[in-house]
Design an enzyme around this catalytic site. Structure first.
Site, PDB file in Angstrom:
ATOM      1  N   ARG A  11       0.851  -1.204   0.000  1.00 33.68           N
ATOM      2  CA  ARG A  11       0.000   0.000   0.000  1.00 33.68           C
ATOM      3  C   ARG A  11       0.884   1.251   0.000  1.00 33.68           C
ATOM      4  NH1 ARG A  11      -1.770   0.122   6.305  1.00 33.68           N
ATOM      5  NH2 ARG A  11      -0.563   2.000   6.769  1.00 33.68           N
ATOM      6  N   ASN A  76      11.278   0.091   2.148  1.00 32.72           N
ATOM      7  CA  ASN A  76      10.252   1.137   2.199  1.00 32.72           C
ATOM      8  C   ASN A  76       9.404   1.070   3.468  1.00 32.72           C
ATOM      9  OD1 ASN A  76       8.017   2.961   0.883  1.00 32.72           O
ATOM     10  ND2 ASN A  76       6.980   1.043   1.433  1.00 32.72           N
ATOM     11  N   TYR A 141      11.100  10.022  14.643  1.00 38.87           N
ATOM     12  CA  TYR A 141      10.976   9.647  13.228  1.00 38.87           C
ATOM     13  C   TYR A 141      12.121  10.264  12.428  1.00 38.87           C
ATOM     14  CZ  TYR A 141       8.866   9.375   8.532  1.00 38.87           C
ATOM     15  OH  TYR A 141       8.626   9.124   7.204  1.00 38.87           O
TER      16      TYR A 141
END
Ligand code: NAD
Length: 232
Positions: A11, A76, A141
């Site tokens: 996705r 990814n 992050y």
């Protein structure tokens, strides 16, 4: 037939990367951790899907046992966290690093063994604009994505003599579920900050990965795909 493995490939950005290689005649395997619905959709399109949490060493070994040797690895799979540092637990820090950095390490280690023997291969790590310049309230992050940039450069030096190229792509704001927490107003405000005046699409990132595949004298670089959102 050349084989590509895209983690988080069922996705969002990963799915568009998987589709880019599928349409060009590659055998594409997409690893995913949850979301059976999108995995079923990818399988219906002809993508080989395999459930594996990239932060788990045994599951990554099982993934490579399933897919075998790959010509291209796209790291990814990733998770984000939007919080002020005072509210971030050490468990959250560890989880982000385990998935975003640990997953890339585990997959690169497995993929590189066969690539070294073959003396050819490409590894692409999907970092982020926040890894390049830092994002407020996304310190963990940002740190994990900055770690990927360092990992990319070091691996490019280490694996270059074995014929393996290692690069990163740093997307800016891309319209995927990762940004679902942002309101329409937030997205519009971000769009206004982008010189090319549009939010990015997964295909924009997929084209960048394809560019890196095609240019076989390019290694150790970070390719920003952000519409000019950050120009450094
Ligand atoms: P997304 O949430 O739609 O997709 C993330 C994918 O990663 C999903 O397929 C999910 O199954 C997979 N994943 C998550 N944890 C996993 C795990 N432990 N093991 C295996 N797979 C796992 O998000 P996206 O926007 O498509 O993000 C893809 C990558 O792009 C991420 O690394 C993200 O950090 C990066 N990125 C996204 C943006 C953006 O604006 N969307 C910007 C910069 C970078």
């Amino acid at each position: 037939m050349k084989k590509v493995l895209v983690t988080g490939g069922t996705r969002g950005i990963g799915r568009d990367i998987a589709r880019e290689f599928l349409k060009r005649g590659f055998f594409v395997c997409a690893a995913y951790s949850s979301d059976e619905e999108s995995a079923a959709e990818s399988a219906a399109e002809g993508i080989d899907v395999f459930r594996a949490d990239v932060s788990d060493e045994a599951q990554v070994k099982a993934l490579f046992g399933h897919v075998g040797n790959v010509d291209i690895l796209v790291n990814n799979a990733g998770i984000s966290l939007f919080k002020q540092i005072q509210d971030v637990s050490f468990g959250e820090w560890n989880r982000l690093f385990a998935v975003n950095v640990g997953g890339a390490f585990l997959c690169a280690r497995e993929a590189s063994r066969a690539m070294i023997e073959k003396k050819s291969g490409l590894i692409v790590n999907i970092s982020s604009v926040w890894g390049e310049v830092g994002g407020s309230c996304e310190s963990v992050y940002s740190a994990s994505k900055a770690a990927l940039l360092g990992f990319t450069k070091a691996l490019a030096k280490e694996l270059g003599p074995s014929g393996i190229r290692v690069n990163s792509v740093s997307p800016g704001v891309i319209d995927t579920r990762m940004n679902a927490r942002l309101s329409d107003g937030d997205m519009e405000a971000l769009r206004e900050e982008i010189p090319l005046e549009r939010i990015g699409r997964g295909e924009d990132v997929a084209k960048a990965v394809w560019f890196l595949y095609e240019n076989d004298y390019v290694t150790g670089i970070d390719l920003p795909v952000n519409g000019g959102f950050s120009i450094v």
